[in-house]
Design an enzyme around this catalytic site. Structure first.
Site, short mmCIF file in Angstrom:
data_model
loop_
_atom_site.label_atom_id
_atom_site.label_comp_id
_atom_site.label_asym_id
_atom_site.label_seq_id
_atom_site.Cartn_x
_atom_site.Cartn_y
_atom_site.Cartn_z
N ASP A 94 -9.07 -2.74 2.81
CA ASP A 94 -8.95 -2.14 4.13
C ASP A 94 -9.93 -2.77 5.12
OD1 ASP A 94 -7.05 -0.48 3.06
OD2 ASP A 94 -8.51 1.01 2.46
N ASP B 201 0.83 -1.20 0.00
CA ASP B 201 0.00 0.00 0.00
C ASP B 201 0.87 1.25 0.00
OD1 ASP B 201 -2.64 0.37 -0.28
OD2 ASP B 201 -3.12 0.50 1.85
#
Ligand SMILES: *[C@@H]1O[C@H](CO)[C@@H](O)[C@H](O)[C@H]1NC(C)=O
Ligand SMILES: *[C@@H]1O[C@H](CO)[C@@H](O)[C@H](O)[C@H]1NC(C)=O
Ligand SMILES: *[C@@H]1O[C@H](CO)[C@@H](O)[C@H](O)[C@H]1NC(C)=O
Ligand SMILES: *[C@@H]1O[C@H](CO)[C@@H](O)[C@H](O)[C@H]1NC(C)=O
Ligand SMILES: *[C@@H]1O[C@H](CO)[C@@H](O)[C@H](O)[C@H]1NC(C)=O
Length: 534
Positions: free
Chosen positions: A428, A350
């Protein structure tokens, strides 16, 4: 891996938070006649060039001069009377908007409206300080509409309602994500409990089926998984236009199956209506057939109306929640070690694709944000060459469906512009969700009254709040995993350390033992990892 796992893996993408902070305002156009008529239209302007009032009450109105047949690139296009105190409306294209603005200002215009046939771009460029005229884009379709609704002698002004930093949409996203993670973990725990206590009535094929439903990660598959994520993201970056349709198809299939799994788990607990129907030696409960049809219908409805921004987000979020729930329940982390590897690697992934790639790509945009925001970013890029005028409005770009999205409610009430969305990537939710699910299953195995599960869920909620705070301070999209991963990993390690169960927690407790006995029974392979651990 089972089919669900594979499908999930195919489009398990991690997209960061991203929010649209484009400067949008409103063009208010009125006609003073009997009766006075007014209508509002959406505009884009550059807030570093012009500050607009927040209401139109005390704003100055200017007479609109409709020059939509010219693009105002040369002096010959200026009418002989000039633009004294007027709002000039010209077409986009042929030259830079700042050249148009300069020409308009030299002729004493007060406002320049640029009609764009290609959506609403963001005005940008190297503006000199003495250019003080108001500059805004308006949609060409709105110009036509204005002419039809209001006729002639139109006065216009620009204003831009202000919005609070915090929007209810953030609260909705918070509730959705914490709910999904908590329920997914709980469900995973329930299925673990069923596995631990196989009822005597179950026969061998039933148990085998149950085992096939769930997929256990090993550290090796975790690494493979992350590599595939990277490859997928890069492929999407380069071949967005085509791959987006593949992802949409996969989302349709996977989310319909997930919705079916979630709802059928609920329905199985209802004791009524168990009549069965058999066909070709196979029998199925009629209500499950109906349910399957319903889920397929929901997912097809989503596919058909996926670009209806005003309401489709509700359906997309429901399908997304079902997808995440099913994923969290189906994919099992065998031990804390695998969790640390997965969460750690995805955190790096990420951060790399959000913060490091801007230094590598040509246009200085991060690969992640380009893929996440794909459409709008791309249409701006084509604007840099002012050579060609787009002939007609382009089709709306497809968006990746791998996010939970909620419209920013204050905007939707107050503007006519496309509603900005608050987004949260499925990753997420799923990635920390896998850890929460492991915590719950560890609780079940060690009979430790849900202490790991509850504290890890709370840590996730805290991580989400932290993400919001940083989002509001920094005002740009944030990779939520950056905050969620440390919160959840540190909390669960701390609990394990305090309860002196770290070794067990790290290696997966009694898990391998159970796994091995089952494997012996089923004559399946015993993974090298499981042996190594003991
Ligand atoms: C508009 O102007 C009047 C008088 O100057 C003032 O009292 C009022 O507060 C102003 N309204 C806004 C919204 O600025
Ligand atoms: C613009 O305004 C100025 C000052 O009012 C005036 O001198 C000038 O002639 C005007 N220019 C045009 C093109 O009307
Ligand atoms: C406004 O213009 C500046 C250049 O003058 C540009 O850097 C900036 O990105 C623009 N803002 C928006 C919101 O487009
Ligand atoms: C912007 O314009 C100024 C002068 O008008 C010039 O000095 C500067 O180099 C320009 N900047 C860019 C990025 O073109
Ligand atoms: C501006 O002119 C175009 C044709 O040149 C017309 O279609 C449109 O309705 C007009 N708009 C306004 C607001 O007058």
């Amino acid at each position: 891996m089972g089919p669900t796992g594979l499908l999930g893996l195919l489009f398990f993408l991690l997209l960061p938070w991203s929010q649209v902070y484009a400067s949008r305002g409103i063009l208010r156009s009125v006609v003073i006649k009997d009766p006075p008529t007014a209508k509002d239209y959406c505009i884009t302007y550059n807030s570093t060039w012009t500050t607009l009032p927040s209401t139109y009450t005390n704003a100055t109105f200017y007479r609109l001069l409709n020059l939509s047949s010219v693009s105002l690139c040369s002096r010959s296009e200026v009418p002989s009377l000039g633009f004294e105190n007027m709002a000039v409306l010209v077409m986009d294209g042929n030259c830079n908007i700042l050249d148009k603005a300069l020409l308009a200002q030299e002729n004493n215009a007060s406002m320049l409206l640029i009609a764009s046939k290609d959506g609403l771009p963001a005005p940008k460029g190297n503006k000199s300080d003495h250019l003080t005229i108001q500059i805004a884009y308006v949609k060409y379709g709105d110009v036509i509409n204005m002419g039809q609704v209001l006729g002639k002698d139109i006065d216009v002004t620009l204003y831009s309602p202000t919005f609070a930093q915090f929007d209810i949409s953030l609260l909705v996203i918070f509730l959705i994500s914490v709910f999904t993670v908590a329920l997914g973990g709980y469900w995973s725990g329930l299925s673990e409990m069923e596995d631990l206590r196989p009822s005597p009535s179950e026969d061998e094929s039933d148990r085998r089926k149950k085992k096939d439903e769930n997929v256990t990660f090993t550290p090796l598959t975790v690494i493979l998984f992350v590599v595939i994520c990277c490859v997928m993201l890069l492929l999407l970056y380069f071949f967005y236009k085509w791959l987006v349709y593949v992802i949409i198809c996969v989302f349709c299939l996977a989310s319909a199956m997930s919705l079916f799994n979630c709802l059928s788990a609920l329905i199985r607990n209802i004791p009524y209506g168990r009549c069965r129907m058999s066909c070709f030696n196979k029998s199925a409960e009629v209500r499950l057939l109906f349910l399957a049809a319903f889920c397929a219908a929901v997912s097809v409805t989503w596919a058909v109306f996926r670009n209806e921004d005003r309401w489709i987000w509700i359906l997309q979020d429901i399908l997304g929640i079902a997808f995440c729930l099913n994923f969290i329940k189906t994919l099992r982390m065998p031990n804390f070690k695998a969790c640390v590897i997965l969460l750690g690697l995805l955190l790096l992934y990420d951060v790399f694709f959000v913060f490091i790639t801007p230094f590598i790509t040509k246009n200085g945009q991060s690969i992640m944000v380009e893929v996440a925001a794909g459409p709008s970013e791309r249409s701006e890029k084509s604007d840099e060459s002012y050579v060609e005028v787009p002939a007609e409005s382009q089709a709306t770009y497809e968006k990746l469906p791998v996010v939970i999205r909620v419209p920013r409610f204050q905007y939707s009430a107050a503007t006519l512009c496309d509603i900005p969305m608050s987004l949260l990537g499925f990753g997420d939710i799923i990635v920390p969700g896998l850890l929460v699910a492991y915590c719950k299953r560890f609780d079940v195995r060690t009979a430790s009254s849900s202490i790991y599960y509850i504290s890890c869920t709370i840590a996730y909620a805290v991580g989400m709040v932290l993400t919001f705070v940083i989002l509001m301070v920094m005002k740009t999209g944030q990779p939520a995993l950056l905050y969620l991963v440390p919160c959840t990993l540190l909390t669960s390690s701390f609990i394990a350390w305090r309860r002196r169960e770290m070794k067990k927690f790290w290696n997966g407790g009694s898990y391998e033992i159970m796994e091995q006995t089952e494997n012996a029974v089923n004559e399946e392979h015993i993974t090298g990892e499981a042996q190594e651990v003991q």
